[in-house]
Design a protein around this motif. Sequence first.
Motif, PDB file in Angstrom:
ATOM      1  N   ILE A 148     -36.475  23.609  61.265  1.00 33.48           N
ATOM      2  CA  ILE A 148     -36.650  23.793  62.751  1.00 33.48           C
ATOM      3  C   ILE A 148     -35.474  23.266  63.297  1.00 33.48           C
ATOM      4  O   ILE A 148     -35.189  22.134  63.202  1.00 33.48           O
ATOM      5  CB  ILE A 148     -37.861  23.415  63.530  1.00 33.48           C
ATOM      6  N   SER A 149     -34.503  24.033  64.009  1.00 36.52           N
ATOM      7  CA  SER A 149     -33.217  23.499  64.183  1.00 36.52           C
ATOM      8  C   SER A 149     -32.907  23.738  65.765  1.00 36.52           C
ATOM      9  O   SER A 149     -33.222  24.813  66.164  1.00 36.52           O
ATOM     10  CB  SER A 149     -32.138  24.051  63.499  1.00 36.52           C
ATOM     11  N   LEU A 150     -32.715  22.745  66.493  1.00 35.53           N
ATOM     12  CA  LEU A 150     -32.405  22.807  67.806  1.00 35.53           C
ATOM     13  C   LEU A 150     -30.785  22.379  68.053  1.00 35.53           C
ATOM     14  O   LEU A 150     -30.488  21.159  67.786  1.00 35.53           O
ATOM     15  CB  LEU A 150     -32.989  21.736  68.653  1.00 35.53           C
ATOM     16  N   THR A 151     -30.275  23.404  68.720  1.00 33.20           N
ATOM     17  CA  THR A 151     -28.740  22.730  68.986  1.00 33.20           C
ATOM     18  C   THR A 151     -28.570  22.867  70.429  1.00 33.20           C
ATOM     19  O   THR A 151     -28.768  23.935  71.163  1.00 33.20           O
ATOM     20  CB  THR A 151     -27.623  23.973  68.368  1.00 33.20           C
ATOM     21  N   LEU A 152     -27.906  22.030  71.189  1.00 31.66           N
ATOM     22  CA  LEU A 152     -27.631  21.715  72.583  1.00 31.66           C
ATOM     23  C   LEU A 152     -26.190  21.489  72.801  1.00 31.66           C
ATOM     24  O   LEU A 152     -25.648  20.673  72.260  1.00 31.66           O
ATOM     25  CB  LEU A 152     -28.341  20.620  73.393  1.00 31.66           C
ATOM     26  N   LYS A 158     -19.658  18.306  74.411  1.00 30.31           N
ATOM     27  CA  LYS A 158     -20.345  17.739  72.973  1.00 30.31           C
ATOM     28  C   LYS A 158     -21.522  18.458  72.409  1.00 30.31           C
ATOM     29  O   LYS A 158     -21.941  19.528  73.157  1.00 30.31           O
ATOM     30  CB  LYS A 158     -20.937  16.270  73.449  1.00 30.31           C
ATOM     31  N   THR A 159     -21.874  18.309  71.064  1.00 29.68           N
ATOM     32  CA  THR A 159     -23.067  19.254  70.660  1.00 29.68           C
ATOM     33  C   THR A 159     -23.633  18.170  69.942  1.00 29.68           C
ATOM     34  O   THR A 159     -23.576  17.362  69.385  1.00 29.68           O
ATOM     35  CB  THR A 159     -22.137  19.923  69.552  1.00 29.68           C
ATOM     36  N   GLY A 170     -41.777  17.406  50.275  1.00 31.60           N
ATOM     37  CA  GLY A 170     -40.991  16.289  51.258  1.00 31.60           C
ATOM     38  C   GLY A 170     -40.835  16.952  52.607  1.00 31.60           C
ATOM     39  O   GLY A 170     -41.343  17.983  53.192  1.00 31.60           O
ATOM     40  N   LEU A 171     -40.090  15.655  53.339  1.00 29.38           N
ATOM     41  CA  LEU A 171     -40.194  15.869  54.996  1.00 29.38           C
ATOM     42  C   LEU A 171     -38.805  15.240  55.210  1.00 29.38           C
ATOM     43  O   LEU A 171     -38.703  14.281  54.864  1.00 29.38           O
ATOM     44  CB  LEU A 171     -41.265  15.328  55.050  1.00 29.38           C
ATOM     45  N   ALA A 172     -37.974  15.929  55.952  1.00 29.02           N
ATOM     46  CA  ALA A 172     -36.719  15.533  56.451  1.00 29.02           C
ATOM     47  C   ALA A 172     -36.423  15.817  57.922  1.00 29.02           C
ATOM     48  O   ALA A 172     -36.835  16.467  58.346  1.00 29.02           O
ATOM     49  CB  ALA A 172     -35.655  16.019  55.678  1.00 29.02           C
ATOM     50  N   VAL A 173     -35.690  14.924  58.374  1.00 28.51           N
ATOM     51  CA  VAL A 173     -35.088  15.109  59.819  1.00 28.51           C
ATOM     52  C   VAL A 173     -33.811  14.743  60.034  1.00 28.51           C
ATOM     53  O   VAL A 173     -33.287  13.805  59.089  1.00 28.51           O
ATOM     54  CB  VAL A 173     -35.865  14.322  60.876  1.00 28.51           C
ATOM     55  N   GLN A 174     -33.128  15.416  60.682  1.00 28.00           N
ATOM     56  CA  GLN A 174     -31.625  14.778  61.049  1.00 28.00           C
ATOM     57  C   GLN A 174     -31.458  15.178  62.545  1.00 28.00           C
ATOM     58  O   GLN A 174     -31.964  16.049  63.176  1.00 28.00           O
ATOM     59  CB  GLN A 174     -30.361  15.651  60.457  1.00 28.00           C
ATOM     60  N   ALA A 175     -30.549  14.153  63.051  1.00 27.29           N
ATOM     61  CA  ALA A 175     -29.820  14.131  64.429  1.00 27.29           C
ATOM     62  C   ALA A 175     -28.452  13.832  64.671  1.00 27.29           C
ATOM     63  O   ALA A 175     -28.247  12.983  64.139  1.00 27.29           O
ATOM     64  CB  ALA A 175     -30.837  13.409  65.737  1.00 27.29           C
ATOM     65  N   GLN A 176     -27.693  14.697  64.985  1.00 31.25           N
ATOM     66  CA  GLN A 176     -26.354  14.322  64.847  1.00 31.25           C
ATOM     67  C   GLN A 176     -25.533  14.800  66.231  1.00 31.25           C
ATOM     68  O   GLN A 176     -26.023  15.888  66.836  1.00 31.25           O
ATOM     69  CB  GLN A 176     -25.656  15.506  63.709  1.00 31.25           C
ATOM     70  N   VAL A 177     -24.868  14.009  66.600  1.00 32.97           N
ATOM     71  CA  VAL A 177     -23.807  14.147  67.673  1.00 32.97           C
ATOM     72  C   VAL A 177     -22.201  14.300  67.319  1.00 32.97           C
ATOM     73  O   VAL A 177     -21.778  13.644  66.694  1.00 32.97           O
ATOM     74  CB  VAL A 177     -23.999  13.297  68.838  1.00 32.97           C
ATOM     75  N   SER A 178     -21.604  15.531  67.811  1.00 34.08           N
ATOM     76  CA  SER A 178     -20.261  15.558  67.761  1.00 34.08           C
ATOM     77  C   SER A 178     -19.562  15.680  69.044  1.00 34.08           C
ATOM     78  O   SER A 178     -20.287  16.317  70.098  1.00 34.08           O
ATOM     79  CB  SER A 178     -20.307  16.843  66.815  1.00 34.08           C
ATOM     80  N   GLY A 179     -18.339  15.277  69.143  1.00 43.11           N
ATOM     81  CA  GLY A 179     -17.492  15.608  70.170  1.00 43.11           C
ATOM     82  C   GLY A 179     -17.215  14.385  71.042  1.00 43.11           C
ATOM     83  O   GLY A 179     -16.886  14.517  72.084  1.00 43.11           O
ATOM     84  N   GLY A 180     -17.931  13.366  70.640  1.00 42.47           N
ATOM     85  CA  GLY A 180     -18.060  11.973  71.659  1.00 42.47           C
ATOM     86  C   GLY A 180     -19.429  11.423  71.707  1.00 42.47           C
ATOM     87  O   GLY A 180     -20.416  12.108  71.523  1.00 42.47           O
ATOM     88  N   SER A 225     -24.793  23.265  78.737  1.00 45.72           N
ATOM     89  CA  SER A 225     -24.059  24.465  78.835  1.00 45.72           C
ATOM     90  C   SER A 225     -24.931  25.651  77.905  1.00 45.72           C
ATOM     91  O   SER A 225     -24.818  26.829  78.437  1.00 45.72           O
ATOM     92  CB  SER A 225     -22.672  24.808  78.332  1.00 45.72           C
ATOM     93  N   SER A 226     -25.688  25.227  76.941  1.00 45.59           N
ATOM     94  CA  SER A 226     -26.518  26.106  76.071  1.00 45.59           C
ATOM     95  C   SER A 226     -27.480  25.477  75.297  1.00 45.59           C
ATOM     96  O   SER A 226     -27.439  24.213  75.173  1.00 45.59           O
ATOM     97  CB  SER A 226     -25.436  27.089  75.174  1.00 45.59           C
TER      98      SER A 226
END
Length: 532
Positions: A148-152, A158-159, A170-180, A225-226
């Motif tokens: 499941i992926s959520l992109t804002l 910024k993204t 297995g079970l995994a999570v990631q949260a990433q911020v790009s653009g500042g 914005s999206s």
Amino acid sequence: MTSISSITSAQPLVVTPTLATQPVATAAVATTPSTASPSSVVMLGQDTLVTNAQTYTARGVIADADVPPAWEYTRQDSVTLAMQGNFSTTNGVGRFQGLGATLLAQLAQTGKGISQSVISSPSGRTLEPSELAAAQDKLHSSAADNSISLTLKTASGKTVQLTLSSSENGLAVQAQVSGGDLSDDELAALGKMADGFQSAIDGLTAKPPQLKLDALTQYDSNVFSSVALSTRIKLNDGSVQTLDMNADADQRSVRMSGASGNLDISVDLKNAAIIGNSDQQAKAVKNYVSQIEAARTRGDGDAQLLSLFEDGFKTLHSQYPGARPSTAPQTVNSIDLTDTDHGLLTGLADFKASVTEKTEASNPARPDELDAFSYNLSQSTQSKGRDQLNRSIVQNQQSSLIASYHKALTAGQKLDLSRDPTSQNYLYYQINDQASSKTNIGYDKGALVQASVSQSASQSTRISKYVMGHLESDTRTPLSSSKTQNFLSVLQQALQQDKDAKQGRGVSTLKDTLAGIQDKVLLRGSASDLEG
């Protein structure tokens, strides 16, 4: 595996089999305030507790006393603790319970990227460093059984991307911020979306699945914005269910595919001028939902798939961004739309919507007799004219139902078709329905000169009756109806009364007249509806 530049401090995790009454991070090695690094080796800790009996977790689940799960990082944050509890007590998509909200809330609190995974050895032996690294990479990728992926994207450019994934081991999570770095307002807005994100996850992983996307489509447009949601879920029967949802200022869409069929709904928000007020929108959505229900009944559609279709339709047509207040001027190509214009339109944004069931050849004796269901709805609006005084608006609504299915000769009788002639007692239905509605509005030199609605509906029903495999009857029943309603004279009279009322002469009836017309412009899916 690529690490995230701003992951909170952690060390490679060392896990030993213990009585799991403490968080897994403390049962191995304490965290230190150093830079995080992914674990490539699972090391044995210094726990002196030794037991030959099977070890139980705090929730009563038997733990693997030989090879403990391997964690990507040591830490005792809320995400890791939530993963620890879910991994030890559930499996599959059940491991996502509460995890999406926790992941989003932690990101909103810290503003720092997050990466974590936990993997148990499927072979019963300790994984080699290269095996562990490969397993972690696979779990964090699209190759996982469930993801499941959520992109804002923020208004400032910024993204933010959050991903949850799971497999059998297995079970995994990631949260990433790009653009500042995210601002305080952006972090606060993220936090407010946590429950909505979890609601979407819970709906999609429920049995049967549900579409609970309202909070994601109704995001804070001042901050974001999206919003995009993408999911892939492996069901118990081995089939895969996918969903893609996208929403921004110009459009909203939901596409879902699964074992029972597909649905595809898109809403065009660019022509915001045609959107009516909330009451008008609600009336139009209710009418369309009733059309969907009627199509399901007539075409013997799958109740669960059509329920998802209804939910998606209602969600995408609820709380449009920048929806028209009753007093706000709206324009099409810089031309103002009047209350009269809105009264002749549905009030909904233009859209396309379709739902298609998986086709099945359920009769071995006649494989050409397919069980199928396909239903389409659409609305499109065009405007012409370069000024307020000379212009026209045309709005088209259309629906189409093509379906076929088998029914037992007697209601309540079980239908079990085989090559045995004694099983070949049934009715085979073939349905082909079409409906349309066209609204025309025109002005010449500022005067209303056209205000009409033309509607048509055709229905075709073919029923083939078989007894002991022999065709006994084959009937076709066509129905059709059409009508055109011209509202020009009644509107001209109401507009004159409204003008007089504004000058202190008489009472305006324009509002009531428009309310009566609004019911008549909505699509009718059957010939009998038009005649009624």
